[in-house]
Every structure is written in C-alpha cells, then in structure tokens.
Design an enzyme around this catalytic site. Structure first.
Site, PDB file in Angstrom:
ATOM      1  N   THR A  15       0.899  -1.106   0.029  1.00  0.00           N
ATOM      2  CA  THR A  15       0.024   0.071   0.060  1.00  0.00           C
ATOM      3  C   THR A  15       0.833   1.017  -0.044  1.00  0.00           C
ATOM      4  O   THR A  15       0.727   2.169  -0.934  1.00  0.00           O
ATOM      5  CB  THR A  15      -1.012  -0.031   1.225  1.00  0.00           C
ATOM      6  OG1 THR A  15      -1.685  -1.448   1.184  1.00  0.00           O
ATOM      7  CG2 THR A  15      -1.838   1.220   1.178  1.00  0.00           C
ATOM      8  N   VAL A  16       1.672   1.149   0.887  1.00  0.00           N
ATOM      9  CA  VAL A  16       2.437   2.691   1.163  1.00  0.00           C
ATOM     10  C   VAL A  16       3.671   2.629   0.104  1.00  0.00           C
ATOM     11  O   VAL A  16       3.908   3.903  -0.642  1.00  0.00           O
ATOM     12  CB  VAL A  16       3.140   2.786   2.590  1.00  0.00           C
ATOM     13  CG1 VAL A  16       3.706   4.137   2.612  1.00  0.00           C
ATOM     14  CG2 VAL A  16       2.090   2.446   3.738  1.00  0.00           C
ATOM     15  N   LYS A 108       5.708   1.961  13.061  1.00  0.00           N
ATOM     16  CA  LYS A 108       5.632   2.263  14.394  1.00  0.00           C
ATOM     17  C   LYS A 108       5.765   1.297  15.428  1.00  0.00           C
ATOM     18  O   LYS A 108       6.344   1.491  16.349  1.00  0.00           O
ATOM     19  CB  LYS A 108       4.441   3.192  14.571  1.00  0.00           C
ATOM     20  CG  LYS A 108       2.993   2.262  14.170  1.00  0.00           C
ATOM     21  CD  LYS A 108       2.743   2.443  12.662  1.00  0.00           C
ATOM     22  CE  LYS A 108       1.864   1.517  12.130  1.00  0.00           C
ATOM     23  NZ  LYS A 108       1.070   2.071  11.068  1.00  0.00           N
ATOM     24  N   VAL A 135       3.089   7.885  12.566  1.00  0.00           N
ATOM     25  CA  VAL A 135       2.102   8.321  13.154  1.00  0.00           C
ATOM     26  C   VAL A 135       1.158   9.154  12.650  1.00  0.00           C
ATOM     27  O   VAL A 135       1.754  10.107  11.827  1.00  0.00           O
ATOM     28  CB  VAL A 135       2.387   9.080  14.534  1.00  0.00           C
ATOM     29  CG1 VAL A 135       1.393   9.507  15.378  1.00  0.00           C
ATOM     30  CG2 VAL A 135       3.823   8.510  15.122  1.00  0.00           C
ATOM     31  N   GLY A 137      -0.439   8.692   9.390  1.00  0.00           N
ATOM     32  CA  GLY A 137      -0.434   8.888   8.238  1.00  0.00           C
ATOM     33  C   GLY A 137       0.145   9.991   7.457  1.00  0.00           C
ATOM     34  O   GLY A 137       1.161  10.330   7.763  1.00  0.00           O
ATOM     35  N   GLU A 193      -3.520  -2.905   9.576  1.00  0.00           N
ATOM     36  CA  GLU A 193      -2.283  -3.486   9.531  1.00  0.00           C
ATOM     37  C   GLU A 193      -2.322  -5.040   8.969  1.00  0.00           C
ATOM     38  O   GLU A 193      -3.500  -5.675   8.915  1.00  0.00           O
ATOM     39  CB  GLU A 193      -1.701  -3.764  10.777  1.00  0.00           C
ATOM     40  CG  GLU A 193      -1.537  -2.364  11.457  1.00  0.00           C
ATOM     41  CD  GLU A 193      -0.350  -1.607  10.839  1.00  0.00           C
ATOM     42  OE1 GLU A 193       0.575  -2.244  10.408  1.00  0.00           O
ATOM     43  OE2 GLU A 193      -0.673  -0.533  10.280  1.00  0.00           O
ATOM     44  N   LYS A 208       1.952   4.233  18.286  1.00  0.00           N
ATOM     45  CA  LYS A 208       2.164   5.637  17.888  1.00  0.00           C
ATOM     46  C   LYS A 208       2.277   6.653  18.961  1.00  0.00           C
ATOM     47  O   LYS A 208       3.036   7.602  18.977  1.00  0.00           O
ATOM     48  CB  LYS A 208       1.006   5.859  16.783  1.00  0.00           C
ATOM     49  CG  LYS A 208       0.974   5.113  15.574  1.00  0.00           C
ATOM     50  CD  LYS A 208      -0.393   5.305  15.012  1.00  0.00           C
ATOM     51  CE  LYS A 208      -0.553   4.654  13.450  1.00  0.00           C
ATOM     52  NZ  LYS A 208      -1.834   4.296  12.993  1.00  0.00           N
ATOM     53  N   GLY A 305      -3.750   4.812   4.398  1.00  0.00           N
ATOM     54  CA  GLY A 305      -3.825   4.865   3.195  1.00  0.00           C
ATOM     55  C   GLY A 305      -2.810   5.044   2.081  1.00  0.00           C
ATOM     56  O   GLY A 305      -1.763   5.516   2.566  1.00  0.00           O
TER      57      GLY A 305
HETATM   58  P1  NAP Z   1       1.662  -3.828   2.819  1.00  0.00           P
HETATM   59  O1  NAP Z   1       0.595  -3.356   1.893  1.00  0.00           O
HETATM   60  O2  NAP Z   1       1.375  -5.202   3.415  1.00  0.00           O
HETATM   61  O3  NAP Z   1       3.150  -4.303   1.858  1.00  0.00           O
HETATM   62  C1  NAP Z   1       4.223  -4.696   2.492  1.00  0.00           C
HETATM   63  C2  NAP Z   1       5.375  -4.840   1.454  1.00  0.00           C
HETATM   64  O4  NAP Z   1       6.455  -5.254   1.991  1.00  0.00           O
HETATM   65  C3  NAP Z   1       4.974  -5.770   0.193  1.00  0.00           C
HETATM   66  O5  NAP Z   1       5.434  -5.283  -0.984  1.00  0.00           O
HETATM   67  C4  NAP Z   1       5.772  -7.229   0.747  1.00  0.00           C
HETATM   68  O6  NAP Z   1       6.215  -7.797  -0.352  1.00  0.00           O
HETATM   69  C5  NAP Z   1       6.929  -6.488   1.353  1.00  0.00           C
HETATM   70  N1  NAP Z   1       7.652  -7.417   2.418  1.00  0.00           N
HETATM   71  C6  NAP Z   1       6.827  -7.714   3.830  1.00  0.00           C
HETATM   72  N2  NAP Z   1       7.535  -8.360   4.455  1.00  0.00           N
HETATM   73  C7  NAP Z   1       8.874  -8.438   3.806  1.00  0.00           C
HETATM   74  C8  NAP Z   1       9.986  -9.042   4.098  1.00  0.00           C
HETATM   75  N3  NAP Z   1      10.207  -9.735   5.201  1.00  0.00           N
HETATM   76  N4  NAP Z   1      11.067  -8.920   3.448  1.00  0.00           N
HETATM   77  C9  NAP Z   1      10.869  -8.413   2.044  1.00  0.00           C
HETATM   78  N5  NAP Z   1       9.601  -7.927   1.862  1.00  0.00           N
HETATM   79  C10 NAP Z   1       8.742  -7.876   2.670  1.00  0.00           C
HETATM   80  O7  NAP Z   1       2.106  -2.991   4.019  1.00  0.00           O
HETATM   81  P2  NAP Z   1       1.855  -1.400   4.104  1.00  0.00           P
HETATM   82  O8  NAP Z   1       0.256  -1.136   4.543  1.00  0.00           O
HETATM   83  O9  NAP Z   1       2.225  -0.852   2.861  1.00  0.00           O
HETATM   84  O10 NAP Z   1       2.611  -0.997   5.352  1.00  0.00           O
HETATM   85  C11 NAP Z   1       3.852  -0.931   5.319  1.00  0.00           C
HETATM   86  C12 NAP Z   1       4.347  -0.061   6.438  1.00  0.00           C
HETATM   87  O11 NAP Z   1       3.908   1.141   7.008  1.00  0.00           O
HETATM   88  C13 NAP Z   1       3.969  -0.831   7.938  1.00  0.00           C
HETATM   89  O12 NAP Z   1       4.966  -0.718   8.758  1.00  0.00           O
HETATM   90  C14 NAP Z   1       2.618  -0.100   8.254  1.00  0.00           C
HETATM   91  O13 NAP Z   1       2.556  -0.327   9.613  1.00  0.00           O
HETATM   92  C15 NAP Z   1       3.164   1.226   7.853  1.00  0.00           C
HETATM   93  N6  NAP Z   1       2.143   2.204   7.643  1.00  0.00           N
HETATM   94  C16 NAP Z   1       1.164   1.582   6.796  1.00  0.00           C
HETATM   95  C17 NAP Z   1       0.068   2.676   6.649  1.00  0.00           C
HETATM   96  C18 NAP Z   1      -0.949   2.130   5.610  1.00  0.00           C
HETATM   97  O14 NAP Z   1      -2.115   3.021   5.306  1.00  0.00           O
HETATM   98  N7  NAP Z   1      -1.288   0.927   5.169  1.00  0.00           N
HETATM   99  C19 NAP Z   1      -0.024   3.814   7.205  1.00  0.00           C
HETATM  100  C20 NAP Z   1       0.925   4.319   8.020  1.00  0.00           C
HETATM  101  C21 NAP Z   1       1.952   3.460   8.280  1.00  0.00           C
HETATM  102  P3  NAP Z   1       5.055  -8.693  -1.581  1.00  0.00           P
HETATM  103  O15 NAP Z   1       4.581  -7.457  -2.137  1.00  0.00           O
HETATM  104  O16 NAP Z   1       5.774  -9.470  -2.060  1.00  0.00           O
HETATM  105  O17 NAP Z   1       4.233  -9.423  -0.280  1.00  0.00           O
HETATM  106  N1  HSE Z   2      -3.245   0.307  10.424  1.00  0.00           N
HETATM  107  C1  HSE Z   2      -2.963   1.885  10.435  1.00  0.00           C
HETATM  108  C2  HSE Z   2      -4.305   2.620  10.679  1.00  0.00           C
HETATM  109  C3  HSE Z   2      -2.252   2.395   9.544  1.00  0.00           C
HETATM  110  O1  HSE Z   2      -5.158   2.345  10.654  1.00  0.00           O
HETATM  111  O2  HSE Z   2      -4.228   3.650  11.273  1.00  0.00           O
HETATM  112  C4  HSE Z   2      -1.614   3.670   9.885  1.00  0.00           C
HETATM  113  O3  HSE Z   2      -0.965   3.869  10.563  1.00  0.00           O
END
Ligand code: NAP
Ligand code: HSE
Length: 430
Positions: A15-16, A108, A135, A137, A193, A208, A305
């Site tokens: 996603t990110v 976080k 923290v 987004g 998550e 956070k 997001g």
């Molecule tokens: P996600 O959609 O699950 O994507 C994770 C990515 O990392 C995927 O491309 C995955 O590879 C890769 N990956 C996971 N484990 C791995 C490993 N051990 N070695 C190599 N690659 C690996 O996660 P996301 O939602 O983007 O979140 C990423 C981070 O941002 C997290 O720490 C989350 O807490 C934080 N975050 C997310 C948001 C949000 O809105 N989603 C907001 C703020 C912070 P594959 O594609 O091959 O599976």
């Molecule tokens: N899973 C987290 C949330 C992503 O819903 O706030 C942003 O950090």
C-alpha cells in the site's frame, strides 16, 4: 557532468510503497525543482518476486528479494523501509545504518519497541532515521513536535491515531454496520495492518503514542507499561446509548503531564458530540495538543492509505536530502532517552460510563448506586432504556469525575452480585 541524482532503495511495494512511487511519478518535476536533484527508486525489495502487481515502477527499477541488495549497494543514498513487522525490518534498518545509510520508515511497531536503540545508533553515526509516516499517516505531527513546537512544554496530547479503528467505529455509528463487516471494509481499503488485531486491540495506537511521547517529552514510556484497551468488544447498544447522551465513541490515545509525571493510555472513550475530535470520522486521524505557549492546536488529516502515507514518507526523504549537516531524529540532543516518570493509572481521574446487565427486580438500582456511593463515585445520569425481556435489563450510568482505583473496586464488587447477568461494560468519558 556531476550526477546530482538521489538513489533510493525501497523495501516494500505494498500500500505505502506503491503510493510513494505514484507520488514520485506524478510530482516528479515539482520535487526536482524543490530539491535541485532527481529522486529515483533504483531497487525495490519484496518478499515474493512472482507476485502479480497492479502498478509497476519504471523499467530502470529492479526488484529483489535479497535485503543485502539494498544494504550493501554503494549507489543507494537512502533506504526506505516499508515492509512492516519486526524482525526483518529491524535487521534492514540496523544494517542500513551500520552501512552508513540514512533511513526513512513508517514502522511504528518497530520504533515503539526498538526506537531508542536505533536512534542512538543513528545519532552516533550522524545519520537520519526519519519516521513522519509512522504516526497519523499524512498528518505532519512528527515534524510539528520536533521543530514547530520545540519551544513549548506539552501539557497534553489527545489523538485519534488509528484509522482502521476510527473507520470501524464511524461505520458502526453512522451506518449501523456490524463490527466484522466494517473491519472487512477497512481491510479492503488498505487501512488495516497486515495483522488487524494490532488496529482493533489498540496496539497500533499504543505504538504511535509511544513515538509521540518521546517527541513531546524526550522520555521513553515503555510500551509494556502503557494501559491499552481496544474496540473489539464494542457493542452497537453502547454506541446508541452514547448518542442519546450526546456522545460518540472513539478510540483515544492520550498523554498528560502532571507535576513531572506522565499519565498515558489508549482506550475507547465517549467524546461529547460538540468536541472537535467527535467530528473526526472514517480513516481520518487528529491530534489535539496543548502547548504551554502556543495553547491548543489540532492537526487533522488522513491517517492511513497509500497516498497520504506516501506523502509523509516523501517529505522525510526530501528533508534528508536537504539536511546533510545534522540529522534531527528525536528533537533532543541526548543520545539516550530517560525512562518517563509514570503516574499509576489507578490514580487517574475521569467521568465514566457503565452498563450493567441486571435481573429486572425491585431494589437493584438502589444497590448499584449505593455501592458506587461507598466508593466515592457520584452519579450524573441513569437510564434504563430497553424494556425487560423478562430476564435481564441494561442499566446505564454516567458518573461525575471519579478515581480509577474507586471505579475498579466498585465494578469488582458489583460484578460479584447475584443479579448481575453479564460482564459490565465500562468506558471513560473524554
Ligand atoms: P503491505 O501493503 O502489506 O506491503 C508490505 C510490502 O512489504 C509488500 O510489498 C511485501 O512484499 C513486502 N514485505 C513484507 N515483508 C517482507 C520481508 N520480510 N522481506 C521483503 N519484503 C517484505 O504494507 P503497507 O500497508 O504498505 O505498510 C507498510 C508499513 O507502513 C508498515 O510498517 C505499516 O505499519 C506502515 N504504515 C501503513 C499505513 C497504511 O495506511 N497502510 C499507514 C502508515 C504506516 P510482497 O509484495 O512480495 O508481499
Ligand atoms: N493500520 C494503521 C491505521 C495504518 O489504521 O491507522 C496507519 O498507521
């Protein structure tokens, strides 16, 4: 000609990660104009090289499944960690710092657990470890605490820090959706998550809050000492009763400073409908701060997001590129962070909401109010709304301000009574 380009090693293309690439693509000329250098993502680390991907980077970008291809590539200037989780992300960040590369992360969970150690390592090597996206987004709260409000003593910070939980509660409140249905929607939209228990059990908000406490107070409030309650058990009935009383239910993360000690926690709370935080709906987050010079400030925006979070990651990358002399990672010069002096949660005071499920028989209300009185809890309102189903009836109390120690002992005593027919529901009022 001198090559002024900045090469990024991106770990994670979910996603990110894909949101970041989308912004880099759509705002490319603007970013180059501001930086005087072009940002390129040279290598992307993923877990599964065979996975089919809905968006793809430039043909010049290569994918790898080997962490070493990022850590040991001398051409990479900055490593961006967006894989999430603990073990691999920890190894990636630590090894990147050891290899002399600055890091941007949105993780976080990792910072809450290992932040102090990693910040010490970064500071000892004068490298950046930036984490705006970790923290709230897209909301620039890290930079705000680190720099814009650096001269203030922060009296309190109250936030809606988890987009998923806020989205679920909003859907349950405004569309009467069931909990499971609302959670599935939040997952579909990419807010949750990988393990959504982190969202609904309040742990993500706790991670956070831990990060924010360090930025606001320069102290480490250990995660395992933080009282944390999530929204898994929230019942539509209490959302409706809260509405009748003029409140909405929100998952709140809060820290207050009291005579040098910190009182902090994550908990579902009834928030008055006219409070600014009550208007924060869906995946939006907000942080309400009280500084001793600036007074109250509220920051509001999308807390999760692809693009909002990618926006915060990109801001960190650009700050790193612009600041090469001194990296301000924590907002404090001390390399190590002292442990916070913690006010025991039992000594904190608030107004409360209780729902007791009782056998419908005479005298029950007077027993309940009598026990509360014996524990110094004064009642503000009582409602027995639903007609008895012949067996049990819910009785809802709102109290005046009471100490948690008294509230806990009253609930314990009441829970042991023979006419109590289900576990007591208890929320704090904000
Ligand atoms: P996600 O959609 O699950 O994507 C994770 C990515 O990392 C995927 O491309 C995955 O590879 C890769 N990956 C996971 N484990 C791995 C490993 N051990 N070695 C190599 N690659 C690996 O996660 P996301 O939602 O983007 O979140 C990423 C981070 O941002 C997290 O720490 C989350 O807490 C934080 N975050 C997310 C948001 C949000 O809105 N989603 C907001 C703020 C912070 P594959 O594609 O091959 O599976
Ligand atoms: N899973 C987290 C949330 C992503 O819903 O706030 C942003 O950090």
């Amino acid at each position: 000609m001198e090559d002024t380009g900045i090469r990024i090693g991106l770990a994670g293309f979910g996603t990110v990660g894909s949101g970041l690439l989308q912004i880099l693509e759509s705002n490319r000329s603007w970013i180059t104009k501001r930086l005087g250098a072009e940002l390129t993502v040279k290598t992307i680390l993923v877990r599964d090289l065979q996975k089919s991907r809905s968006s793809l980077p430039d043909a010049d970008t290569t994918f790898t499944a080997r962490m070493e291809d990022l850590v040991h590539d001398p051409e990479l200037d900055i490593i961006v960690e967006l894989i999430g989780g603990q073990d691999d992300a920890y190894r990636l960040i630590k090894n990147s710092l050891l290899a002399g590369k600055s890091v941007v992360t949105a993780n976080k969970a990792l910072l809450a657990e290992h932040g102090p150690e990693l910040f010490e390592l970064a500071a000892a090597r004068n490298l950046g470890l930036y984490y705006e996206a970790s923290v709230a987004g897209g909301i620039p709260i890290v930079q705000t605490l680190k720099e814009s409000l650096a001269g203030n003593r922060i009296k309190s910070l109250t936030g809606i820090l988890n987009g998923t939980a806020n989205f679920i509660l909003s859907e349950m409140t405004h569309k009467q959706l069931g909990y499971e249905q609302a959670l599935a929607l939040a997952q579909d939209k990419g807010y949750a998550e990988a393990d959504p228990a982190l969202d609904v059990d309040g742990l993500d908000a706790a991670h956070k809050l831990t990060v924010l406490i360090r930025l606001a107070y320069g102290q480490d409030y250990p995660l395992h000492e933080l009282p944390v309650h999530g929204i898994r058990d929230v019942d539509q009935y209490d959302i409706l009763r809260a509405k009748d009383f003029g409140y909405v239910l929100k998952l709140i993360a809060q820290v207050k400073e009291q005579s040098g000690s910190l009182q902090a926690g994550v908990f579902p709370a009834l928030v008055r409908s006219d409070h600014m935080l009550a208007k924060v709906d869906g995946p939006f987050n907000a942080v309400l701060l009280e500084g001793n010079a600036v007074g109250p400030i509220m920051l509001y925006g999308q807390g999760a997001g692809d693009l909002p979070t990618g926006s915060a990651v990109l801001a960190d990358i650009m700050t790193l590129v612009n600041r090469k002399a001194f990296y301000n990672n924590t907002g404090f010069l001390d390399l190590s962070m002292p442990k916070a002096s913690i006010l025991p949660p039992e000594l904190t005071s608030a107004k409360h909401y209780f729902r007791f499920t009782v056998q419908d028989r005479p005298g029950v209300l007077s027993v309940l109010s009598g026990i509360m009185g014996e524990h110094n809890i004064s009642i503000a309102q009582v409602v027995q709304k639903q007609e008895a189903n012949g067996q049990t009836v819910p009785v809802v109390f709102l109290t005046h301000t009471a100490q948690l120690k008294d509230v806990n002992s009253a609930v314990r005593e009441i829970s042991g009574l023979d006419f109590i027919k289900a576990p007591t529901v208890h929320y704090r009022l904000l």
